[in-house]
Design a protein around this motif. Sequence first.
Motif, PDB file in Angstrom:
ATOM      1  N   VAL A  88     -54.580 -16.641 -32.229  1.00 20.22           N
ATOM      2  CA  VAL A  88     -53.276 -16.639 -31.554  1.00 20.22           C
ATOM      3  C   VAL A  88     -52.128 -16.400 -32.551  1.00 20.22           C
ATOM      4  CG1 VAL A  88     -51.643 -18.057 -30.235  1.00 20.22           C
ATOM      5  CG2 VAL A  88     -54.090 -18.134 -29.686  1.00 20.22           C
ATOM      6  N   GLU A 128     -58.033 -19.562 -22.318  1.00 14.67           N
ATOM      7  CA  GLU A 128     -56.607 -19.310 -22.557  1.00 14.67           C
ATOM      8  C   GLU A 128     -56.024 -18.306 -21.559  1.00 14.67           C
ATOM      9  OE1 GLU A 128     -55.441 -19.074 -26.675  1.00 14.67           O
ATOM     10  OE2 GLU A 128     -57.182 -20.220 -27.297  1.00 14.67           O
ATOM     11  N   ASN A 180     -62.121 -24.161 -26.507  1.00 11.67           N
ATOM     12  CA  ASN A 180     -62.113 -24.033 -27.972  1.00 11.67           C
ATOM     13  C   ASN A 180     -63.469 -24.396 -28.573  1.00 11.67           C
ATOM     14  OD1 ASN A 180     -59.193 -24.293 -27.243  1.00 11.67           O
ATOM     15  ND2 ASN A 180     -58.958 -24.145 -29.456  1.00 11.67           N
ATOM     16  N   GLU A 189     -58.987 -20.180 -40.631  1.00  6.73           N
ATOM     17  CA  GLU A 189     -57.612 -20.057 -40.132  1.00  6.73           C
ATOM     18  C   GLU A 189     -57.469 -20.864 -38.835  1.00  6.73           C
ATOM     19  OE1 GLU A 189     -57.052 -15.915 -39.114  1.00  6.73           O
ATOM     20  OE2 GLU A 189     -58.657 -15.953 -37.641  1.00  6.73           O
ATOM     21  N   LEU A 191     -57.982 -24.302 -36.336  1.00 11.06           N
ATOM     22  CA  LEU A 191     -57.599 -25.694 -36.605  1.00 11.06           C
ATOM     23  C   LEU A 191     -58.624 -26.494 -37.422  1.00 11.06           C
ATOM     24  CD1 LEU A 191     -55.515 -28.043 -36.025  1.00 11.06           C
ATOM     25  CD2 LEU A 191     -57.059 -28.698 -34.178  1.00 11.06           C
ATOM     26  N   LEU A 194     -59.665 -25.110 -40.953  1.00 16.69           N
ATOM     27  CA  LEU A 194     -58.486 -25.071 -41.827  1.00 16.69           C
ATOM     28  C   LEU A 194     -58.151 -26.468 -42.340  1.00 16.69           C
ATOM     29  CD1 LEU A 194     -55.410 -22.926 -41.766  1.00 16.69           C
ATOM     30  CD2 LEU A 194     -54.971 -25.359 -41.625  1.00 16.69           C
ATOM     31  N   PRO A 206     -51.201 -28.859 -42.031  1.00 14.93           N
ATOM     32  CA  PRO A 206     -50.039 -28.454 -41.236  1.00 14.93           C
ATOM     33  C   PRO A 206     -50.247 -28.575 -39.726  1.00 14.93           C
ATOM     34  CG  PRO A 206     -51.219 -26.518 -41.992  1.00 14.93           C
ATOM     35  CD  PRO A 206     -51.972 -27.693 -42.510  1.00 14.93           C
ATOM     36  N   VAL A 207     -49.741 -29.644 -39.138  1.00 16.64           N
ATOM     37  CA  VAL A 207     -49.858 -29.856 -37.691  1.00 16.64           C
ATOM     38  C   VAL A 207     -48.624 -29.253 -37.020  1.00 16.64           C
ATOM     39  CG1 VAL A 207     -49.822 -31.650 -35.906  1.00 16.64           C
ATOM     40  CG2 VAL A 207     -51.315 -31.887 -37.904  1.00 16.64           C
ATOM     41  N   TYR A 208     -48.853 -28.376 -36.052  1.00 13.95           N
ATOM     42  CA  TYR A 208     -47.733 -27.705 -35.378  1.00 13.95           C
ATOM     43  C   TYR A 208     -47.012 -28.686 -34.435  1.00 13.95           C
ATOM     44  CZ  TYR A 208     -50.010 -23.228 -36.683  1.00 13.95           C
ATOM     45  OH  TYR A 208     -50.581 -22.164 -37.343  1.00 13.95           O
ATOM     46  N   GLN A 213     -50.442 -31.417 -28.502  1.00 11.74           N
ATOM     47  CA  GLN A 213     -51.051 -30.379 -27.674  1.00 11.74           C
ATOM     48  C   GLN A 213     -52.539 -30.714 -27.540  1.00 11.74           C
ATOM     49  OE1 GLN A 213     -49.797 -29.810 -30.740  1.00 11.74           O
ATOM     50  NE2 GLN A 213     -47.783 -28.911 -30.369  1.00 11.74           N
ATOM     51  N   ARG A 215     -56.502 -29.705 -26.677  1.00 10.98           N
ATOM     52  CA  ARG A 215     -57.536 -28.675 -26.575  1.00 10.98           C
ATOM     53  C   ARG A 215     -58.840 -29.354 -26.152  1.00 10.98           C
ATOM     54  NH1 ARG A 215     -53.539 -26.301 -26.529  1.00 10.98           N
ATOM     55  NH2 ARG A 215     -52.856 -24.477 -27.708  1.00 10.98           N
ATOM     56  N   ASN A 250     -54.367 -32.495 -30.748  1.00 13.95           N
ATOM     57  CA  ASN A 250     -54.641 -31.967 -32.092  1.00 13.95           C
ATOM     58  C   ASN A 250     -54.544 -33.045 -33.169  1.00 13.95           C
ATOM     59  OD1 ASN A 250     -54.946 -29.409 -31.022  1.00 13.95           O
ATOM     60  ND2 ASN A 250     -52.795 -28.852 -31.355  1.00 13.95           N
ATOM     61  N   ARG A 274     -45.670 -23.557 -33.014  1.00 13.25           N
ATOM     62  CA  ARG A 274     -46.028 -22.166 -32.681  1.00 13.25           C
ATOM     63  C   ARG A 274     -45.133 -21.697 -31.526  1.00 13.25           C
ATOM     64  NH1 ARG A 274     -52.152 -21.632 -30.792  1.00 13.25           N
ATOM     65  NH2 ARG A 274     -52.646 -21.224 -32.967  1.00 13.25           N
ATOM     66  N   TYR A 281     -55.059 -27.394 -22.587  1.00 14.07           N
ATOM     67  CA  TYR A 281     -56.168 -26.706 -21.926  1.00 14.07           C
ATOM     68  C   TYR A 281     -57.201 -27.755 -21.529  1.00 14.07           C
ATOM     69  CZ  TYR A 281     -54.607 -22.591 -24.723  1.00 14.07           C
ATOM     70  OH  TYR A 281     -53.896 -21.595 -25.315  1.00 14.07           O
TER      71      TYR A 281
HETATM   72  P1  TYD Z   1     -56.468 -22.705 -32.960  1.00 19.71           P
HETATM   73  O1  TYD Z   1     -57.665 -23.200 -33.697  1.00 19.71           O
HETATM   74  O2  TYD Z   1     -55.648 -21.611 -33.551  1.00 19.71           O
HETATM   75  O3  TYD Z   1     -56.960 -22.323 -31.485  1.00 19.71           O
HETATM   76  P2  TYD Z   1     -56.076 -21.936 -30.155  1.00 19.71           P
HETATM   77  O4  TYD Z   1     -54.670 -21.706 -30.535  1.00 19.71           O
HETATM   78  O5  TYD Z   1     -56.759 -20.684 -29.711  1.00 19.71           O
HETATM   79  O6  TYD Z   1     -56.263 -23.092 -29.219  1.00 19.71           O
HETATM   80  O7  TYD Z   1     -55.509 -23.934 -32.707  1.00 19.71           O
HETATM   81  C1  TYD Z   1     -55.939 -25.083 -31.988  1.00 19.71           C
HETATM   82  C2  TYD Z   1     -54.742 -25.993 -31.819  1.00 19.71           C
HETATM   83  O8  TYD Z   1     -54.330 -26.477 -33.103  1.00 19.71           O
HETATM   84  C3  TYD Z   1     -53.522 -25.283 -31.256  1.00 19.71           C
HETATM   85  O9  TYD Z   1     -52.850 -26.177 -30.378  1.00 19.71           O
HETATM   86  C4  TYD Z   1     -52.665 -24.989 -32.459  1.00 19.71           C
HETATM   87  C5  TYD Z   1     -52.973 -26.128 -33.397  1.00 19.71           C
HETATM   88  N1  TYD Z   1     -52.891 -25.805 -34.855  1.00 19.71           N
HETATM   89  C6  TYD Z   1     -52.105 -26.599 -35.700  1.00 19.71           C
HETATM   90  O10 TYD Z   1     -51.468 -27.580 -35.271  1.00 19.71           O
HETATM   91  N2  TYD Z   1     -52.049 -26.266 -37.016  1.00 19.71           N
HETATM   92  C7  TYD Z   1     -52.727 -25.203 -37.540  1.00 19.71           C
HETATM   93  O11 TYD Z   1     -52.611 -24.941 -38.763  1.00 19.71           O
HETATM   94  C8  TYD Z   1     -53.543 -24.415 -36.656  1.00 19.71           C
HETATM   95  C9  TYD Z   1     -54.307 -23.235 -37.176  1.00 19.71           C
HETATM   96  C10 TYD Z   1     -53.598 -24.757 -35.324  1.00 19.71           C
END
Ligand code: TYD
Length: 338
Positions: A88, A128, A180, A189, A191, A194, A206-208, A213, A215, A250, A274, A281
């Motif tokens: 993504v 997704e 997922n 790359e 979650l 990484l 790095p948690v977004y 969120q 999964r 996450n 992001r 999901y």
């Molecule tokens: P990801 O593994 O990229 O799968 P998808 O976006 O297809 O679900 O990400 C899983 C979740 O983790 C998603 O909510 C985004 C989050 N994430 C982070 O918080 N930090 C990160 O560095 C990455 C790669 C993902």
Amino acid sequence: MPAVLVTGGAGFIGSNLVRYLRRERPGWTVVNLDKLTYAGNLESLADLRNDGGHLFVRGDIANADLVEHLCEQHEVEAILNLAAESHVDRSILGPGIFVETNVSGTQVLLEAARRAGVKRFVQVSTDEVYGSLGAEGRFSEASSLRPSSPYSASKTAADLLALAYHHTFGLDVIVTRASNNYGPYQFPEKLIPLMIANALDGKKLPVYGDGMQVRDWIHVEDHCAALLAALERGKAGEVYNVGSDNEWPNLQIVQQLLRILRKPESMIEHVKDRPGHDRRYAIEARKARSELGWAPRIPFADGLQRTVDWYVANRTWWDRVRSGEYRVYYEKNYGARG
Ligand code: TYD
Ligand code: NAD
């Protein structure tokens, strides 16, 4: 000896699937077509090097002549299409290649399958395509399609093309939509790998955004079993969701990984979210259970522990795949979030 064509078989799910098919259906030949993009890695198939039932071909699914030739040469009975741009965040940085591979590539493959008289085409898709959920509810096969990222939009287009080839031309098509995946050989790359790799390297995790969120995680081997079940027992023109009732925010995933690795939670760093980030999901996979006779088997605690153990034991694999191109991507994606 029946032959199946697996595309994207040097990627995460593809390499697990090739290995799974060779083990579960040793009488089949697996032809593996993969372009070897940054995400494709022959080292993920190193243990199959001397296996005469696995034939690797480097090439693009968008090369119609090559695909038709392979189907005819090996009398391919079925295609499992896993080749895709799959990340993504990369689709946000550069959507064009997602349309080329996931949409146009799939259409070329469908056309080649039709011409070569392939008996079944399994389009491997994702939950997704359904978009994002609120706090309640789960996706069923009847949920509306509301993709939000360029990645999920391209996968949705591919699903619809595959189903159109069934309705219009009578091609035997099945679409699977999995949640997922996690497990060995996943490119770092995504979650889970990484976070494991960063923790092992003493780097920040790095948690977004707020990390809340959600999964719905399935072990890759359970997904592979569902793909084989769909190939053998699915009904033409049908869609099957594939999930294992395993939702996690996450942040809790990252905390579990740190606990397994005995690392401190102070390694977590909340970074900029992001854009367009799907909040939740959750997948309802009742139809696959009842119609395909499939059920996931790997409990999450076991699967996660085994996955961490695999990354700890296979540092050479992920060190190598994180070579030049990965560093450029990492800087581009995470440099801007700081
Ligand atoms: P990801 O593994 O990229 O799968 P998808 O976006 O297809 O679900 O990400 C899983 C979740 O983790 C998603 O909510 C985004 C989050 N994430 C982070 O918080 N930090 C990160 O560095 C990455 C790669 C993902
Ligand atoms: P991945 O990125 O690890 O692997 C993709 C593979 O496709 C790579 O080996 C790459 O070299 C190959 N590829 C890319 N473009 C190609 C082209 N034009 N021609 C031939 N090969 C090409 O992806 P993955 O996580 O293994 O996902 C595999 C499939 O499963 C994808 O279609 C993805 O949308 C779907 N899926 C993934 C997940 C998940 O959680 N990873 C969940 C549901 C569905």
